[in-house]
Scaffold this motif. Sequence first.
Motif, PDB file in Angstrom:
ATOM      1  N   LYS A 180       0.829  -1.208   0.000  1.00 24.91           N
ATOM      2  CA  LYS A 180       0.000   0.000   0.000  1.00 24.91           C
ATOM      3  C   LYS A 180       0.861   1.254   0.000  1.00 24.91           C
ATOM      4  CE  LYS A 180      -4.104  -1.939   2.223  1.00 24.91           C
ATOM      5  NZ  LYS A 180      -4.999  -1.910   3.409  1.00 24.91           N
ATOM      6  N   GLU A 181       1.963   1.211   0.760  1.00 23.14           N
ATOM      7  CA  GLU A 181       2.859   2.366   0.766  1.00 23.14           C
ATOM      8  C   GLU A 181       3.482   2.572  -0.609  1.00 23.14           C
ATOM      9  OE1 GLU A 181       5.613   1.596   3.876  1.00 23.14           O
ATOM     10  OE2 GLU A 181       4.303   2.385   5.474  1.00 23.14           O
ATOM     11  N   GLU A 182       3.884   1.448  -1.235  1.00 23.82           N
ATOM     12  CA  GLU A 182       4.437   1.572  -2.583  1.00 23.82           C
ATOM     13  C   GLU A 182       3.384   2.101  -3.554  1.00 23.82           C
ATOM     14  OE1 GLU A 182       5.946  -2.176  -3.760  1.00 23.82           O
ATOM     15  OE2 GLU A 182       7.787  -2.043  -2.545  1.00 23.82           O
ATOM     16  N   GLN A 183       2.170   1.529  -3.418  1.00 23.84           N
ATOM     17  CA  GLN A 183       1.086   2.009  -4.276  1.00 23.84           C
ATOM     18  C   GLN A 183       0.759   3.467  -3.989  1.00 23.84           C
ATOM     19  OE1 GLN A 183      -2.515  -0.229  -3.902  1.00 23.84           O
ATOM     20  NE2 GLN A 183      -3.466   0.635  -5.727  1.00 23.84           N
ATOM     21  N   TYR A 184       0.739   3.799  -2.686  1.00 21.76           N
ATOM     22  CA  TYR A 184       0.486   5.186  -2.311  1.00 21.76           C
ATOM     23  C   TYR A 184       1.555   6.111  -2.864  1.00 21.76           C
ATOM     24  CZ  TYR A 184       0.519   9.381   0.592  1.00 21.76           C
ATOM     25  OH  TYR A 184       0.558  10.675   1.018  1.00 21.76           O
ATOM     26  N   LEU A 185       2.824   5.663  -2.746  1.00 20.26           N
ATOM     27  CA  LEU A 185       3.917   6.481  -3.266  1.00 20.26           C
ATOM     28  C   LEU A 185       3.809   6.621  -4.777  1.00 20.26           C
ATOM     29  CD1 LEU A 185       6.495   8.010  -2.535  1.00 20.26           C
ATOM     30  CD2 LEU A 185       7.769   5.881  -2.870  1.00 20.26           C
ATOM     31  N   LEU A 186       3.449   5.512  -5.448  1.00 23.93           N
ATOM     32  CA  LEU A 186       3.290   5.561  -6.896  1.00 23.93           C
ATOM     33  C   LEU A 186       2.159   6.507  -7.282  1.00 23.93           C
ATOM     34  CD1 LEU A 186       4.087   4.403  -9.671  1.00 23.93           C
ATOM     35  CD2 LEU A 186       2.402   2.595  -9.304  1.00 23.93           C
ATOM     36  N   VAL A 187       1.024   6.325  -6.604  1.00 22.06           N
ATOM     37  CA  VAL A 187      -0.124   7.197  -6.896  1.00 22.06           C
ATOM     38  C   VAL A 187       0.189   8.645  -6.539  1.00 22.06           C
ATOM     39  CG1 VAL A 187      -2.531   7.709  -6.269  1.00 22.06           C
ATOM     40  CG2 VAL A 187      -1.801   5.342  -6.623  1.00 22.06           C
ATOM     41  N   LYS A 188       0.907   8.808  -5.404  1.00 20.57           N
ATOM     42  CA  LYS A 188       1.255  10.157  -4.965  1.00 20.57           C
ATOM     43  C   LYS A 188       2.143  10.838  -5.998  1.00 20.57           C
ATOM     44  CE  LYS A 188       4.011  12.514  -1.434  1.00 20.57           C
ATOM     45  NZ  LYS A 188       4.811  12.325  -0.215  1.00 20.57           N
ATOM     46  N   ASN A 189       3.175  10.103  -6.469  1.00 16.30           N
ATOM     47  CA  ASN A 189       4.076  10.687  -7.465  1.00 16.30           C
ATOM     48  C   ASN A 189       3.341  10.979  -8.770  1.00 16.30           C
ATOM     49  OD1 ASN A 189       6.273  10.597  -5.715  1.00 16.30           O
ATOM     50  ND2 ASN A 189       6.878   8.548  -6.376  1.00 16.30           N
ATOM     51  N   ALA A 193       2.706  14.567 -10.241  1.00 16.04           N
ATOM     52  CA  ALA A 193       3.086  14.955 -11.600  1.00 16.04           C
ATOM     53  C   ALA A 193       1.889  15.536 -12.350  1.00 16.04           C
ATOM     54  CB  ALA A 193       3.650  13.748 -12.335  1.00 16.04           C
ATOM     55  N   LYS A 194       0.720  14.861 -12.188  1.00 11.72           N
ATOM     56  CA  LYS A 194      -0.479  15.352 -12.867  1.00 11.72           C
ATOM     57  C   LYS A 194      -0.885  16.726 -12.344  1.00 11.72           C
ATOM     58  CE  LYS A 194      -1.456  11.850 -15.585  1.00 11.72           C
ATOM     59  NZ  LYS A 194      -1.479  11.994 -17.064  1.00 11.72           N
ATOM     60  N   ILE A 195      -0.820  16.874 -11.004  1.00 12.21           N
ATOM     61  CA  ILE A 195      -1.193  18.167 -10.418  1.00 12.21           C
ATOM     62  C   ILE A 195      -0.219  19.250 -10.855  1.00 12.21           C
ATOM     63  CG2 ILE A 195      -1.373  19.435  -8.242  1.00 12.21           C
ATOM     64  CD1 ILE A 195      -2.463  16.909  -6.954  1.00 12.21           C
ATOM     65  N   ALA A 196       1.074  18.897 -10.870  1.00 16.88           N
ATOM     66  CA  ALA A 196       2.072  19.879 -11.311  1.00 16.88           C
ATOM     67  C   ALA A 196       1.821  20.266 -12.763  1.00 16.88           C
ATOM     68  CB  ALA A 196       3.477  19.301 -11.148  1.00 16.88           C
ATOM     69  N   GLU A 197       1.533  19.240 -13.592  1.00 19.49           N
ATOM     70  CA  GLU A 197       1.237  19.527 -15.003  1.00 19.49           C
ATOM     71  C   GLU A 197      -0.021  20.377 -15.128  1.00 19.49           C
ATOM     72  OE1 GLU A 197       0.309  17.071 -19.161  1.00 19.49           O
ATOM     73  OE2 GLU A 197       0.732  16.011 -17.275  1.00 19.49           O
ATOM     74  N   PHE A 198      -1.059  19.971 -14.366  1.00 20.97           N
ATOM     75  CA  PHE A 198      -2.312  20.733 -14.401  1.00 20.97           C
ATOM     76  C   PHE A 198      -2.118  22.154 -13.893  1.00 20.97           C
ATOM     77  CE2 PHE A 198      -5.996  22.117 -11.854  1.00 20.97           C
ATOM     78  CZ  PHE A 198      -6.931  22.278 -12.869  1.00 20.97           C
ATOM     79  N   SER A 199      -1.332  22.285 -12.806  1.00 24.83           N
ATOM     80  CA  SER A 199      -1.100  23.625 -12.243  1.00 24.83           C
ATOM     81  C   SER A 199      -0.360  24.496 -13.247  1.00 24.83           C
ATOM     82  CB  SER A 199      -0.299  23.502 -10.939  1.00 24.83           C
ATOM     83  OG  SER A 199      -1.010  22.748  -9.982  1.00 24.83           O
ATOM     84  N   GLY A 200       0.653  23.882 -13.923  1.00 22.11           N
ATOM     85  CA  GLY A 200       1.380  24.647 -14.930  1.00 22.11           C
ATOM     86  C   GLY A 200       0.473  25.083 -16.055  1.00 22.11           C
ATOM     87  N   GLU A 201      -0.363  24.140 -16.523  1.00 22.06           N
ATOM     88  CA  GLU A 201      -1.304  24.492 -17.587  1.00 22.06           C
ATOM     89  C   GLU A 201      -2.296  25.540 -17.105  1.00 22.06           C
ATOM     90  OE1 GLU A 201      -3.103  20.875 -18.750  1.00 22.06           O
ATOM     91  OE2 GLU A 201      -1.339  20.109 -19.823  1.00 22.06           O
ATOM     92  N   LEU A 202      -2.731  25.403 -15.835  1.00 18.95           N
ATOM     93  CA  LEU A 202      -3.680  26.375 -15.288  1.00 18.95           C
ATOM     94  C   LEU A 202      -3.041  27.761 -15.188  1.00 18.95           C
ATOM     95  CD1 LEU A 202      -6.453  26.900 -14.073  1.00 18.95           C
ATOM     96  CD2 LEU A 202      -5.549  26.243 -11.844  1.00 18.95           C
ATOM     97  N   SER A 415      -3.406  31.523  -7.208  1.00 14.99           N
ATOM     98  CA  SER A 415      -3.753  30.306  -6.471  1.00 14.99           C
ATOM     99  C   SER A 415      -3.139  29.073  -7.123  1.00 14.99           C
ATOM    100  CB  SER A 415      -5.284  30.152  -6.425  1.00 14.99           C
ATOM    101  OG  SER A 415      -5.871  31.250  -5.753  1.00 14.99           O
ATOM    102  N   ALA A 416      -3.137  29.050  -8.472  1.00 15.14           N
ATOM    103  CA  ALA A 416      -2.524  27.923  -9.180  1.00 15.14           C
ATOM    104  C   ALA A 416      -1.035  27.854  -8.889  1.00 15.14           C
ATOM    105  CB  ALA A 416      -2.765  28.060 -10.682  1.00 15.14           C
ATOM    106  N   GLY A 417      -0.378  29.026  -8.813  1.00 12.61           N
ATOM    107  CA  GLY A 417       1.046  29.045  -8.464  1.00 12.61           C
ATOM    108  C   GLY A 417       1.281  28.508  -7.064  1.00 12.61           C
ATOM    109  N   GLN A 418       0.455  28.933  -6.118  1.00  9.62           N
ATOM    110  CA  GLN A 418       0.583  28.423  -4.751  1.00  9.62           C
ATOM    111  C   GLN A 418       0.296  26.927  -4.700  1.00  9.62           C
ATOM    112  OE1 GLN A 418      -2.103  30.808  -2.448  1.00  9.62           O
ATOM    113  NE2 GLN A 418      -0.918  32.686  -2.663  1.00  9.62           N
ATOM    114  N   PHE A 419      -0.721  26.502  -5.488  1.00  8.18           N
ATOM    115  CA  PHE A 419      -1.058  25.082  -5.540  1.00  8.18           C
ATOM    116  C   PHE A 419       0.100  24.269  -6.093  1.00  8.18           C
ATOM    117  CE2 PHE A 419      -3.667  21.644  -7.701  1.00  8.18           C
ATOM    118  CZ  PHE A 419      -3.870  20.950  -6.527  1.00  8.18           C
ATOM    119  N   LYS A 420       0.728  24.777  -7.155  1.00  8.15           N
ATOM    120  CA  LYS A 420       1.877  24.087  -7.745  1.00  8.15           C
ATOM    121  C   LYS A 420       3.045  24.018  -6.762  1.00  8.15           C
ATOM    122  CE  LYS A 420       4.708  23.984 -11.922  1.00  8.15           C
ATOM    123  NZ  LYS A 420       5.968  23.824 -11.231  1.00  8.15           N
ATOM    124  N   ALA A 421       3.277  25.136  -6.044  1.00  8.95           N
ATOM    125  CA  ALA A 421       4.360  25.149  -5.072  1.00  8.95           C
ATOM    126  C   ALA A 421       4.076  24.135  -3.944  1.00  8.95           C
ATOM    127  CB  ALA A 421       4.506  26.556  -4.480  1.00  8.95           C
TER     128      ALA A 421
END
Length: 426
Positions: A180-189, A193-202, A415-421
């Motif tokens: 679960k930790e590995e899965q959590y870490l995988l999902v978290k990463n 990445a998706k949030i960072a990509e989304f935040s950048g696009e936002l 807010s998107a910048g703060q979210f990305k940070a």
Amino acid sequence: MKDNSTILIPAADADILHTLDGHDELNEQMRMIDLTEEDLRLLRLMKPVVEQEIDYITDQFYNTVLGVNKLEAIILEHSSIERLKKTLREHIIEIFDGNVNEEYIAKRLRIANIHKRIGLEPKWYLSAFQNLQNVFIAVIYNEAHRDVERVKLVRTVTKLLNLEQQLVLEAYEKENIREKEEQYLLVKNELKAKIAEFSGELIDLSIDTNAAVEQLVASSNEVNNTFQRTASSALETQGKAREGRGQLDSLSGQIDLIYNSTNAMEQSVNELSRSSRQIQKIVAAVQDIADQTKILSLNATIEAARAGEHGRGFSVVAQEVSRLAEDTKNTVIRIGELTLQSSSLTSQVVGEIHKVQELTESGKHQSLETSRLFSDIVDSMQSSTQRIVTVEEEIKVLIQTIEGIGSATAQTAASAGQFKAATDNL
């Protein structure tokens, strides 16, 4: 199975708990199930019996396990029945060695990891151990004839099986936690990445949107200025239209005066025409008088010639009268000609006056129609001006709304910048 054998259980001097160095938590577990050194000695005493009955025990165990299609499929996928029976024999005999040490614990943990890897769920493991416990109890009841011995042996076997289940289930749990930790870490990463990509696009989208909003505000301000200039021009045009309508009203009044003047002129010309006709009558009468006078003068001349010397003076008078009559006649003829010419000109003037009256009447109608059109233009301009003013107010509200959107977009970008940070710090 040998029913005539028995297990002799010696009396215990004292119940000494079994412990392992460096395994505090495991020692607590063994304390809770009351696993003592006496229990381990009893296991060693039971070992010969178990060895004698090992084939019966393994056969009974796998007969039950193979009755579950899912478990049979797992076994056939990863091993064979004979191989697993051999492994189980070794495993059971090790239990009755009575050596709960580091090696014993490590081997149980390896078994748990193998079960987890091949997909054996804990419920099937527990069910299989319950089945194994039932077989052990049946063997014990066949080998021990006294109830006290049976109870004590069953209790000891139950303690060891319980300890083994604890070890295996703990290993299951740790492996599950690790996965679960590995899965959590995988999902978290991945989520990071998706949030960072989304935040950048936002952020990029917010910047582009903010720029578009600023351009829209500038365009709206320009449109507003144009509307203001249009409104000002419309008001000026409306004023000029009103002025034009006033001038047309004045022109209409002047045309009415001209029309009335032409009517008076027509009456005067008609009077002049009547006077000319009277003059022509008078000229005719004077011409008749002149003709008669000339006849009288001729007669007087004839009579003076008859009178001879006595009528010479009268003859002179008669000649003067004749000459006067001729001059009168010539003058009257000239007056008649002028009168005829004046009458002709008067007729022409009357005709032109009629034309002027017709043109004046037509101009009057056109002036009224133009005045009406100017009234419509003024009304239309007034309505258009009111609409322009309304649109101008709406544009002002639109500009305020767009500016609010621009402010919200800028805030979204921040807010998107703060979210990305914050995402980068996960």
